[in-house]
Design a protein around this motif. Structure first.
Motif, mmCIF file in Angstrom:
data_model
loop_
_atom_site.group_PDB
_atom_site.id
_atom_site.type_symbol
_atom_site.label_atom_id
_atom_site.label_comp_id
_atom_site.label_asym_id
_atom_site.label_seq_id
_atom_site.Cartn_x
_atom_site.Cartn_y
_atom_site.Cartn_z
ATOM 1 N N ILE A 83 6.170 5.213 -11.115
ATOM 2 C CA ILE A 83 5.148 5.774 -11.998
ATOM 3 C C ILE A 83 4.968 7.252 -11.671
ATOM 4 O O ILE A 83 4.809 7.624 -10.499
ATOM 5 C CB ILE A 83 3.787 5.068 -11.809
ATOM 6 N N ARG A 84 4.983 8.093 -12.704
ATOM 7 C CA ARG A 84 4.661 9.503 -12.543
ATOM 8 C C ARG A 84 3.500 9.829 -13.475
ATOM 9 O O ARG A 84 3.558 9.517 -14.668
ATOM 10 C CB ARG A 84 5.871 10.379 -12.869
ATOM 11 N N MET A 85 2.449 10.442 -12.928
ATOM 12 C CA MET A 85 1.285 10.779 -13.736
ATOM 13 C C MET A 85 0.906 12.237 -13.495
ATOM 14 O O MET A 85 1.007 12.736 -12.377
ATOM 15 C CB MET A 85 0.093 9.870 -13.390
ATOM 16 N N ALA A 86 0.517 12.892 -14.588
ATOM 17 C CA ALA A 86 0.076 14.284 -14.503
ATOM 18 C C ALA A 86 -1.087 14.492 -15.466
ATOM 19 O O ALA A 86 -1.259 13.746 -16.427
ATOM 20 C CB ALA A 86 1.219 15.241 -14.831
ATOM 21 N N GLU A 140 0.843 -1.188 0.000
ATOM 22 C CA GLU A 140 0.000 0.000 0.000
ATOM 23 C C GLU A 140 0.879 1.239 0.000
ATOM 24 O O GLU A 140 2.095 1.173 0.227
ATOM 25 C CB GLU A 140 -0.927 0.028 1.216
ATOM 26 N N GLY A 141 0.241 2.380 -0.252
ATOM 27 C CA GLY A 141 0.979 3.631 -0.232
ATOM 28 C C GLY A 141 0.161 4.747 -0.855
ATOM 29 O O GLY A 141 -1.045 4.608 -1.093
ATOM 30 N N GLN A 142 0.823 5.851 -1.111
ATOM 31 C CA GLN A 142 0.213 6.999 -1.769
ATOM 32 C C GLN A 142 1.154 7.501 -2.853
ATOM 33 O O GLN A 142 2.382 7.525 -2.666
ATOM 34 C CB GLN A 142 -0.056 8.129 -0.775
ATOM 35 N N VAL A 143 0.574 7.909 -3.972
ATOM 36 C CA VAL A 143 1.360 8.420 -5.092
ATOM 37 C C VAL A 143 0.737 9.730 -5.554
ATOM 38 O O VAL A 143 -0.487 9.921 -5.449
ATOM 39 C CB VAL A 143 1.410 7.389 -6.243
ATOM 40 N N ALA A 144 1.569 10.639 -6.056
ATOM 41 C CA ALA A 144 1.082 11.969 -6.428
ATOM 42 C C ALA A 144 0.525 11.987 -7.848
ATOM 43 O O ALA A 144 1.100 11.401 -8.769
ATOM 44 C CB ALA A 144 2.210 12.985 -6.314
ATOM 45 N N LEU A 145 -0.588 12.676 -8.014
ATOM 46 C CA LEU A 145 -1.114 13.056 -9.321
ATOM 47 C C LEU A 145 -0.960 14.569 -9.423
ATOM 48 O O LEU A 145 -1.538 15.311 -8.634
ATOM 49 C CB LEU A 145 -2.582 12.664 -9.471
ATOM 50 N N GLU A 146 -0.171 15.030 -10.398
ATOM 51 C CA GLU A 146 0.066 16.460 -10.562
ATOM 52 C C GLU A 146 -0.886 17.018 -11.619
ATOM 53 O O GLU A 146 -1.147 16.366 -12.629
ATOM 54 C CB GLU A 146 1.518 16.718 -10.965
ATOM 55 N N VAL A 147 -1.395 18.202 -11.376
ATOM 56 C CA VAL A 147 -2.290 18.880 -12.301
ATOM 57 C C VAL A 147 -1.634 20.188 -12.726
ATOM 58 O O VAL A 147 -1.208 20.983 -11.879
ATOM 59 C CB VAL A 147 -3.669 19.148 -11.673
#
Length: 435
Positions: free
Chosen positions: A120-123, A87-94
């Motif tokens: 993984i990096r997502m924006a 488990e964890g938390q990942v950033a979504l950038e806007v």
């Protein structure tokens, strides 16, 4: 960036262990190239896409695929191990009203910490109240190109089936077992035979070493795409070995050396239980092709037979292979290792394309466009060529060390792919012109 949203996730398969062979291979390449070798892409979002839907897409990706939740841990000796989180938390950038291509480049160029960052990096790009584009960047430790196809398919279809059992942690356990070690030993025997018999030099001395030293170039050719389809239809040999032979002939013409020894990328997904695993599984094989005195048709058939042995022996422990290479180089000072060749085209996706006429191929001949795109001091491999299928053309990308191979020779190699394929399409029974 205007906003950052933290997206929680959880998934199965947590644990810690040795890197699998595929993970070891790509991590060693990252160390050599001083890069986390990110793959990035962006695309438009359907009209009306909401922030919740984008977050859910990221949550699904992180939860379903263990490699998306995998980070590295380094021991006192610097050796890497894989750590899969549950488990964890990942950033979504806007980003507001931004160019998605510039965001892709930013996500790829920002520093990456193997121990702390998720791979993984997502924006997303927003214009007013509308989310218009999605950008995703992945460390190459997540998956190879074939696994990326599975990832995108499942991200779209959301199957309820569990992920395959042979995730990298389980792969590493099998690879350390007696059957895995037998596979590794068999592969090393294949490699050692070729390494001890191949000519010492693979390229003529570079006539034009440059600064910056490492160059990247692209060649797009409609004629190459058309000719490959024609040759496959005429000879009955599958496109992958045909392109391998085309590359070998073009390389022999540039270097003047035969037999040709090449390291083709092998996806390894023909092995039981591995076809749908999203992971870094592909490894480079070793293929020796003697193409002197043959017709094109004979060279394609020889490549077809040689490819089978190459694929069989492209599954090995990279550390053991490095040790073998050290031993052989000590016995054969000056040995130059073969170039890399990565055919990334999806032959199934283009199988239904019409076979062009001889006249169409002849008219397209010589129409390929070559461009040098990058010059840098950060190292690439000495010589590596990637092949991709684009709409209406085949694209070849070369990375080269200009102190090993001159830029003109690297360009001639890519242009030679078109020339060889067209010659073969016009007359498969004509000679390869390799002495």
């Amino acid at each position: 960036m205007t906003e950052r949203h933290m997206v929680a996730f959880d998934g199965d398969g947590a644990g810690e262990g040795e890197l699998s062979w595929g993970q070891q291979d790509i991590y060693r390449a990252m160390v050599r190239q001083e890069s986390w070798i990110p793959n990035g892409a962006w695309g438009p979002l359907p009209e009306g896409t909401t922030l919740d839907e984008i977050q859910e897409r990221l949550r699904y990706l992180m939860s379903r695929f263990p490699t998306a939740r995998t980070r590295l841990r380094f021991g006192p000796d610097g050796a890497a191990r894989q750590v899969v989180a549950n488990e964890g938390q990942v950033a979504l950038e806007v980003y507001e009203d931004a160019d998605p291509e510039q965001i892709r480049l930013k996500l790829q160029n920002d520093p990456f910490d193997f121990e702390r960052d998720w791979p993984i990096r997502m924006a997303a790009v927003r214009r007013g109240d509308e989310y218009t584009h999605l950008i995703v960047v992945m460390c190459h430790l997540v998956t190879d190109g074939f696994g990326a196809g599975v990832l995108l398919e499942e991200l779209d279809k959301r199957p309820e089936l569990p992920v395959p059992d042979l995730q990298p942690l389980e792969q590493a356990r099998w690879q350390a077992s007696a059957p895995g070690q037998r596979q590794h030993a068999m592969a090393l025997r294949h490699w050692e035979t070729i390494l001890r018999e191949m000519p010492l030099r693979r390229y003529p001395a570079s006539r034009a070493p440059q600064s910056p030293r490492h160059w990247r170039g692209e060649f797009q050719s409609p004629a190459l795409s058309m000719a490959l389809r024609s040759v496959t239809a005429q000879t009955g040999v599958a496109a992958a070995p045909v392109l391998l032979a085309v590359f070998a002939i073009a390389l022999a013409r540039v270097t003047g050396l035969n037999p040709v020894v090449v390291r083709p990328m092998v996806n390894n997904r023909f092995r039981p239980g591995l076809d749908r695993v999203v992971c870094m599984l592909a490894q480079y094989g070793l293929c020796r092709l003697d193409i002197a005195g043959l017709t094109f048709a004979e060279a394609f058939e020889r490549a077809r037979r040689s490819a089978m042995s190459t694929y069989k022996h492209a599954y090995y422990d990279p550390a053991g292979l490095d040790a073998l290479v050290e031993t052989v180089v000590a016995d054969r000072p000056g040995l130059q290792l073969p170039c890399y060749f990565n055919d990334r085209r999806d032959d199934a996706a283009i199988a239904g394309a019409p076979v062009p006429s001889v006249d169409d191929i002849a008219r397209a001949r010589g129409g390929g466009v070559f461009t040098w795109t990058t010059r840098q001091d950060v190292p690439f491999e000495p010589l590596i060529v990637h092949l991709d299928e684009l709409p209406g053309a085949t694209q070849a990308i070369v990375f080269c060390d200009t102190h090993v191979i001159a830029p003109d020779d690297a360009e001639a190699l890519l242009r030679g792919l078109e020339a060889v394929a067209v010659e073969a399409a016009l007359d498969p029974d004509s000679p390869t012109a390799v002495g």
